[in-house]
Enzyme design. Sequence first.
Site, PDB file in Angstrom:
ATOM      1  N   HIS A 188       0.648  -0.731   0.194  1.00 27.69           N
ATOM      2  CA  HIS A 188       0.121   0.056   0.212  1.00 27.69           C
ATOM      3  C   HIS A 188       0.945   1.043  -0.265  1.00 27.69           C
ATOM      4  CE1 HIS A 188      -3.684   2.162   0.896  1.00 27.69           C
ATOM      5  NE2 HIS A 188      -3.440   3.116   1.504  1.00 27.69           N
ATOM      6  N   ARG A 295      -7.034  -7.976 -13.214  1.00 25.69           N
ATOM      7  CA  ARG A 295      -6.786  -9.272 -12.816  1.00 25.69           C
ATOM      8  C   ARG A 295      -7.858  -9.886 -11.043  1.00 25.69           C
ATOM      9  NH1 ARG A 295      -2.518  -5.618 -11.732  1.00 25.69           N
ATOM     10  NH2 ARG A 295      -0.393  -6.802 -13.124  1.00 25.69           N
ATOM     11  N   ARG A 331      -9.756  -9.711 -16.837  1.00 29.33           N
ATOM     12  CA  ARG A 331      -8.954 -11.056 -17.250  1.00 29.33           C
ATOM     13  C   ARG A 331      -9.484 -12.624 -15.918  1.00 29.33           C
ATOM     14  NH1 ARG A 331      -3.117 -11.685 -15.825  1.00 29.33           N
ATOM     15  NH2 ARG A 331      -3.705 -11.794 -13.973  1.00 29.33           N
ATOM     16  N   GLU A 429       0.184 -15.491 -24.327  1.00 24.58           N
ATOM     17  CA  GLU A 429       1.268 -15.502 -23.401  1.00 24.58           C
ATOM     18  C   GLU A 429       2.030 -16.738 -23.570  1.00 24.58           C
ATOM     19  OE1 GLU A 429      -0.171 -14.589 -19.501  1.00 24.58           O
ATOM     20  OE2 GLU A 429      -2.521 -15.862 -20.671  1.00 24.58           O
ATOM     21  N   ASN A 452       5.024 -10.714 -19.695  1.00 23.86           N
ATOM     22  CA  ASN A 452       6.059 -12.018 -18.773  1.00 23.86           C
ATOM     23  C   ASN A 452       6.011 -13.135 -18.499  1.00 23.86           C
ATOM     24  OD1 ASN A 452       5.122  -9.148 -17.681  1.00 23.86           O
ATOM     25  ND2 ASN A 452       4.869  -9.630 -16.352  1.00 23.86           N
ATOM     26  N   ASP A 453       4.991 -13.992 -18.918  1.00 26.67           N
ATOM     27  CA  ASP A 453       5.162 -15.586 -19.034  1.00 26.67           C
ATOM     28  C   ASP A 453       5.505 -15.434 -20.502  1.00 26.67           C
ATOM     29  OD1 ASP A 453       4.455 -16.758 -16.850  1.00 26.67           O
ATOM     30  OD2 ASP A 453       2.228 -16.164 -17.266  1.00 26.67           O
ATOM     31  N   CYS A 500       0.230  -6.060 -22.582  1.00 25.57           N
ATOM     32  CA  CYS A 500      -0.441  -5.711 -20.498  1.00 25.57           C
ATOM     33  C   CYS A 500       1.021  -6.381 -19.826  1.00 25.57           C
ATOM     34  CB  CYS A 500      -2.097  -6.810 -20.402  1.00 25.57           C
ATOM     35  SG  CYS A 500      -2.269  -8.493 -20.097  1.00 25.57           S
TER      36      CYS A 500
END
Length: 539
Positions: A188, A295, A331, A429, A452-453, A500
């Site tokens: 946070h 997400r 997603r 991905e 990323n993946d 993304c």
Amino acid sequence: MECLKGKSVYKGVAFGKISVLKKDDYVVKRVKIEDTQAELQRVEEAVEASKQQLQKLYEKALKEVGEASAAIFEVHQMMLEDEDYKESIENIISTQQVNAEYAVASTGDNFSQMFASMDDDYMRARAADIKDISNRLVKNLSGQSADVMDLDEPVIVVADDLSPSETVQMDKEKILAFVTVHGSANSHTAILARMMNIPALIGVDMDLEALHTGTEAAVDGFHGEFFVNPSEEVKERIQRKIEEEKEKQELLQQLKGKENVTKGGRHINLYANIGSVADMGYVLENDAGGIGLFRSEFLYIGRNELPDEEEQFQAYKQAVQNMAGKKVIIRTLDIGADKQADYLNIEKEENPALGYRAIRICLAQPEIFKTQLRALFRASAYGNLSIMYPMITSTEEVVQIQAIVQEVKEELKADGIPYNDVEEGVMIETPAAVMISDELAKMVDFFSIGTNDLTQYTLAIDRQNEKLDRFYNPHHKAILKMIQMVVDSAHQEGKWAGICGELGADPELTETFVRMGVDELSVAPSMILKLRKIIREME
């Protein structure tokens, strides 16, 4: 002068005096008790007191940082009511016959360790929320004050770590920077720092006992450096950088409301990636054109049962209503691998990144998938909602998805529940999805490339393995060629393609992506205006 290194979660510079926030040395002792009922009653009273305090914090945050950021305290109130959390406290008191403080502290430690052990950065950051509410409960049980330091002048706040409660109670006008020993890029504190454009360093190896409030210091968020008692040369360098950054921020603010269009007229959408409804304020604050990655797994993790349709519907509905007509791409459940939910009984796997995860779970357990799809389509009646499916490797998977979607639509229609026809896309991905992207483009409305993946699967490198950092190259020619292939496949069928993954926020590649024909970049909210500037200056 002492120069300490850390990880920057918001790049910026600051100079001023430090204020050291030291945690109370209160140690929770294990005390044997006779009257367990009295201890359970004490817990109930402490929970009520905590909820009242959190409501006040929510109201304060609402005024200072907006509704979406304040939502963290609504989440904390819900955490206090979580059945698993409450049952754990009650069981420890009843079975071990111990005091309420010990039961709460033990439960807090157990739950936060569960989150902290996850590989996913976002979920690891939730461990701090559990610790925060547990510490609050313990303080209320033991009669301690839950207040934090008052700041008399603008300072660099130095601490072991900072909880949401602590950051919100501080006077934001008097914070020059945050520097902490612990924390994560998704904590946070980090999120607040990015939203407020405050320099912040985490992971700084410093001895808090040796640091004293009032000592001069400087923070260089560009190089991850924290200077204690800086030299005159460092002071001058930091001061020059402060003036430069001030001018840049003023120029960036002038870009709000402007289009993301090159000098040659090429337009590109800049959307935001978020982890939950609580992040919506950062999207609006930074003038994102929409949400490119919402997400949904935040609804599934950290609980003992699946979220029902109504709970999901309310979250998705809130998201699309807050965005007031702007696109929100949600997603579907991407759980498994580094994000686990015990109630799904996923067996331990030798290589979870290549295992039972994401769309594979949804297709193997269609009842879970249908519940989410019903909630999504119901929410589509309230705004501009799109759906995308993760970890696709074949056209057969898309056919199965479309059959289940059709079932859901027919059920909603039969029940008289309104919904809109929405854009449906897939995440690219895996190398398999790249190679059949020409076929997939005929079946869906858009592509969103999860770099990323895609990078880890293409380079055969576990991105969580620090030993392989020097081999992990997201700029690898193979990755860029794959992105070009996906974009071309989409455009041949009149569809759009976006990115993304983290690569989308890399300023070094923004011009490359625009020239490739990428239609959309979905990035952290704080990167929106920076990328807009690059795009608008392109020839």
